[in-house]
Each structure stands twice: as C-alpha cells, then as structure tokens.
Design a protein around this motif. Sequence first.
Motif, PDB file in Angstrom:
ATOM      1  N   LYS A 162     -11.534   6.806   0.640  1.00 17.47           N
ATOM      2  CA  LYS A 162     -10.437   6.365  -0.214  1.00 17.47           C
ATOM      3  C   LYS A 162      -9.466   5.508   0.584  1.00 17.47           C
ATOM      4  O   LYS A 162      -9.309   5.690   1.788  1.00 17.47           O
ATOM      5  N   ILE A 163      -8.816   4.600  -0.135  1.00 12.97           N
ATOM      6  CA  ILE A 163      -7.720   3.831   0.436  1.00 12.97           C
ATOM      7  C   ILE A 163      -6.567   4.798   0.682  1.00 12.97           C
ATOM      8  O   ILE A 163      -6.244   5.624  -0.191  1.00 12.97           O
ATOM      9  N   GLN A 164      -5.927   4.685   1.829  1.00  9.91           N
ATOM     10  CA  GLN A 164      -4.736   5.472   2.124  1.00  9.91           C
ATOM     11  C   GLN A 164      -3.619   4.499   2.522  1.00  9.91           C
ATOM     12  O   GLN A 164      -3.747   3.764   3.480  1.00  9.91           O
ATOM     13  N   ARG A 165      -2.556   4.490   1.731  1.00  7.24           N
ATOM     14  CA  ARG A 165      -1.445   3.567   1.963  1.00  7.24           C
ATOM     15  C   ARG A 165      -0.506   4.135   3.017  1.00  7.24           C
ATOM     16  O   ARG A 165      -0.223   5.312   3.043  1.00  7.24           O
ATOM     17  N   PHE A 166      -0.057   3.245   3.922  1.00  7.41           N
ATOM     18  CA  PHE A 166       0.911   3.593   4.954  1.00  7.41           C
ATOM     19  C   PHE A 166       2.046   2.569   4.919  1.00  7.41           C
ATOM     20  O   PHE A 166       2.346   1.914   5.900  1.00  7.41           O
ATOM     21  N   ASP A 167       2.681   2.436   3.760  1.00  8.47           N
ATOM     22  CA  ASP A 167       3.747   1.464   3.575  1.00  8.47           C
ATOM     23  C   ASP A 167       5.067   2.039   4.085  1.00  8.47           C
ATOM     24  O   ASP A 167       5.709   2.828   3.402  1.00  8.47           O
ATOM     25  N   GLY A 168       5.424   1.683   5.315  1.00  9.12           N
ATOM     26  CA  GLY A 168       6.672   2.168   5.888  1.00  9.12           C
ATOM     27  C   GLY A 168       6.644   3.622   6.270  1.00  9.12           C
ATOM     28  O   GLY A 168       7.689   4.252   6.440  1.00  9.12           O
ATOM     29  N   GLN A 169       5.451   4.190   6.450  1.00  8.96           N
ATOM     30  CA  GLN A 169       5.314   5.595   6.803  1.00  8.96           C
ATOM     31  C   GLN A 169       4.573   5.721   8.121  1.00  8.96           C
ATOM     32  O   GLN A 169       3.596   5.015   8.361  1.00  8.96           O
ATOM     33  N   GLU A 172      -2.624 -10.376   0.003  1.00  7.63           N
ATOM     34  CA  GLU A 172      -2.284 -10.507  -1.414  1.00  7.63           C
ATOM     35  C   GLU A 172      -3.141  -9.567  -2.276  1.00  7.63           C
ATOM     36  O   GLU A 172      -2.688  -9.052  -3.288  1.00  7.63           O
ATOM     37  N   VAL A 173      -4.381  -9.362  -1.859  1.00  7.16           N
ATOM     38  CA  VAL A 173      -5.283  -8.453  -2.576  1.00  7.16           C
ATOM     39  C   VAL A 173      -5.041  -7.016  -2.120  1.00  7.16           C
ATOM     40  O   VAL A 173      -4.928  -6.096  -2.936  1.00  7.16           O
ATOM     41  N   ALA A 174      -4.934  -6.807  -0.797  1.00  7.33           N
ATOM     42  CA  ALA A 174      -4.743  -5.460  -0.250  1.00  7.33           C
ATOM     43  C   ALA A 174      -3.455  -4.825  -0.752  1.00  7.33           C
ATOM     44  O   ALA A 174      -3.394  -3.613  -0.968  1.00  7.33           O
ATOM     45  N   ASP A 175      -2.402  -5.640  -0.939  1.00  8.58           N
ATOM     46  CA  ASP A 175      -1.125  -5.110  -1.425  1.00  8.58           C
ATOM     47  C   ASP A 175      -1.249  -4.470  -2.799  1.00  8.58           C
ATOM     48  O   ASP A 175      -0.446  -3.613  -3.165  1.00  8.58           O
ATOM     49  N   GLU A 176      -2.239  -4.880  -3.578  1.00  8.79           N
ATOM     50  CA  GLU A 176      -2.419  -4.365  -4.938  1.00  8.79           C
ATOM     51  C   GLU A 176      -3.302  -3.124  -5.005  1.00  8.79           C
ATOM     52  O   GLU A 176      -3.463  -2.540  -6.081  1.00  8.79           O
ATOM     53  N   LEU A 177      -3.862  -2.696  -3.876  1.00  3.83           N
ATOM     54  CA  LEU A 177      -4.750  -1.526  -3.887  1.00  3.83           C
ATOM     55  C   LEU A 177      -3.934  -0.241  -3.941  1.00  3.83           C
ATOM     56  O   LEU A 177      -2.994  -0.064  -3.174  1.00  3.83           O
ATOM     57  N   ASN A 178      -4.309   0.630  -4.845  1.00 10.23           N
ATOM     58  CA  ASN A 178      -3.606   1.902  -5.005  1.00 10.23           C
ATOM     59  C   ASN A 178      -4.104   2.939  -4.013  1.00 10.23           C
ATOM     60  O   ASN A 178      -5.286   2.941  -3.635  1.00 10.23           O
ATOM     61  N   ASN A 179      -3.192   3.816  -3.612  1.00 12.19           N
ATOM     62  CA  ASN A 179      -3.563   4.959  -2.799  1.00 12.19           C
ATOM     63  C   ASN A 179      -4.637   5.752  -3.556  1.00 12.19           C
ATOM     64  O   ASN A 179      -4.518   5.993  -4.747  1.00 12.19           O
ATOM     65  N   GLY A 180      -5.695   6.108  -2.868  1.00  7.48           N
ATOM     66  CA  GLY A 180      -6.758   6.895  -3.496  1.00  7.48           C
ATOM     67  C   GLY A 180      -7.881   6.071  -4.103  1.00  7.48           C
ATOM     68  O   GLY A 180      -8.855   6.636  -4.610  1.00  7.48           O
ATOM     69  N   PRO A 201     -23.348  10.000   3.689  1.00  9.65           N
ATOM     70  CA  PRO A 201     -22.561   9.086   4.527  1.00  9.65           C
ATOM     71  C   PRO A 201     -21.240   9.739   4.927  1.00  9.65           C
ATOM     72  O   PRO A 201     -20.700  10.571   4.188  1.00  9.65           O
ATOM     73  N   PRO A 202     -20.721   9.367   6.100  1.00 11.07           N
ATOM     74  CA  PRO A 202     -19.422   9.907   6.496  1.00 11.07           C
ATOM     75  C   PRO A 202     -18.319   9.410   5.566  1.00 11.07           C
ATOM     76  O   PRO A 202     -18.441   8.346   4.959  1.00 11.07           O
ATOM     77  N   VAL A 203     -17.254  10.193   5.474  1.00 11.26           N
ATOM     78  CA  VAL A 203     -16.112   9.875   4.625  1.00 11.26           C
ATOM     79  C   VAL A 203     -14.895   9.659   5.525  1.00 11.26           C
ATOM     80  O   VAL A 203     -14.587  10.500   6.361  1.00 11.26           O
ATOM     81  N   HIS A 204     -14.239   8.503   5.346  1.00 10.09           N
ATOM     82  CA  HIS A 204     -13.049   8.174   6.125  1.00 10.09           C
ATOM     83  C   HIS A 204     -12.011   7.520   5.224  1.00 10.09           C
ATOM     84  O   HIS A 204     -12.369   6.801   4.287  1.00 10.09           O
ATOM     85  N   ALA A 205     -10.731   7.747   5.532  1.00  8.25           N
ATOM     86  CA  ALA A 205      -9.656   7.029   4.856  1.00  8.25           C
ATOM     87  C   ALA A 205      -9.604   5.611   5.403  1.00  8.25           C
ATOM     88  O   ALA A 205      -9.843   5.380   6.586  1.00  8.25           O
ATOM     89  N   LEU A 206      -9.301   4.660   4.547  1.00  4.79           N
ATOM     90  CA  LEU A 206      -9.155   3.261   4.942  1.00  4.79           C
ATOM     91  C   LEU A 206      -7.665   2.927   4.866  1.00  4.79           C
ATOM     92  O   LEU A 206      -7.102   2.828   3.777  1.00  4.79           O
ATOM     93  N   PRO A 207      -6.981   2.813   6.032  1.00 14.47           N
ATOM     94  CA  PRO A 207      -5.528   2.630   6.030  1.00 14.47           C
ATOM     95  C   PRO A 207      -5.117   1.214   5.629  1.00 14.47           C
ATOM     96  O   PRO A 207      -5.659   0.237   6.131  1.00 14.47           O
ATOM     97  N   VAL A 208      -4.143   1.134   4.720  1.00 13.73           N
ATOM     98  CA  VAL A 208      -3.642  -0.141   4.224  1.00 13.73           C
ATOM     99  C   VAL A 208      -2.115  -0.104   4.291  1.00 13.73           C
ATOM    100  O   VAL A 208      -1.498   0.895   3.956  1.00 13.73           O
ATOM    101  N   SER A 209      -1.525  -1.214   4.757  1.00  7.42           N
ATOM    102  CA  SER A 209      -0.065  -1.345   4.808  1.00  7.42           C
ATOM    103  C   SER A 209       0.364  -2.621   4.113  1.00  7.42           C
ATOM    104  O   SER A 209      -0.330  -3.642   4.173  1.00  7.42           O
TER     105      SER A 209
END
Length: 119
Positions: free
Chosen positions: A109-116, A78-86, A9-17
């Motif tokens: 993997k989850i990739q966080r973009f909090d203020g970036q 509320e749930v997404a905010d608790e997900l860790n990068n990676g 399967p393809p691999v992609h980052a899932l962006p979360v803010s």
Amino acid sequence: MTTPLFNPPPVHALPVSWHGDLVINFENVDPNSADPENPTLLDYDAGVTGYLDLRTSTPQRFPADITGSNAVVRIESEVADELNNGTLYAFILSYPGSPTTEIVVVNGKIQRFDGQAVT
C-alpha cells in the motif's frame, strides 16, 4: 489455516511525500545470495518488461525502465501528490511468450509521509 502452495510476494509500504517525485529501483536480487547485506544482483531476462500498477479509481500503470539488474519506475510529483494513503500497488514482471506470464514481485500500500516523521 491453510499453507500457501508457493511463497507469496513480499508486502511493503511505498512511502510518498507531498511534492516529491516517486522513483523506485526494483533491483533483481539473487534469492540464493550468501550475504543478505550485500546480495548478488542478477540482470533481468531479455525481453522482460516491468510495471508498477496502482489500484486507483481508474487503475494506473507505470512502465519500468529496465537496464541490467535495475528496473526503475518514475512517477512525477503531480501524479504522486494525488495518491491516497492505503492505495494498493503491485510491481509486476511480464515475461514474453504467448500468452505472456505476469509475476507479482512485490506489493503493498501507498503510505503518505506528508510533513510527518517516520515512526
């Protein structure tokens, strides 16, 4: 190195803010579409279910709402905010039968973009 027996399967980052709901539409695209810029969409098979699984300390599963060629997964902020990068994720389609057949369509993997800004 060995060659995979079939395409993985393809691999992609899932962006979360922070404070953003995570809403993902996994469109069912015809792999034989002639135009990759405007691919042909295919309806999901009758009876198929979809899930976004997250590999957290206690694994979490979020069902997809499937309509036609769209499989939409929603995770409240509320749930997404608790997900860790990676954090690992997989979008899985489950085909009916006995037993059912589960296919990983995409993962990553989850990739966080909090203020970036995206670089």
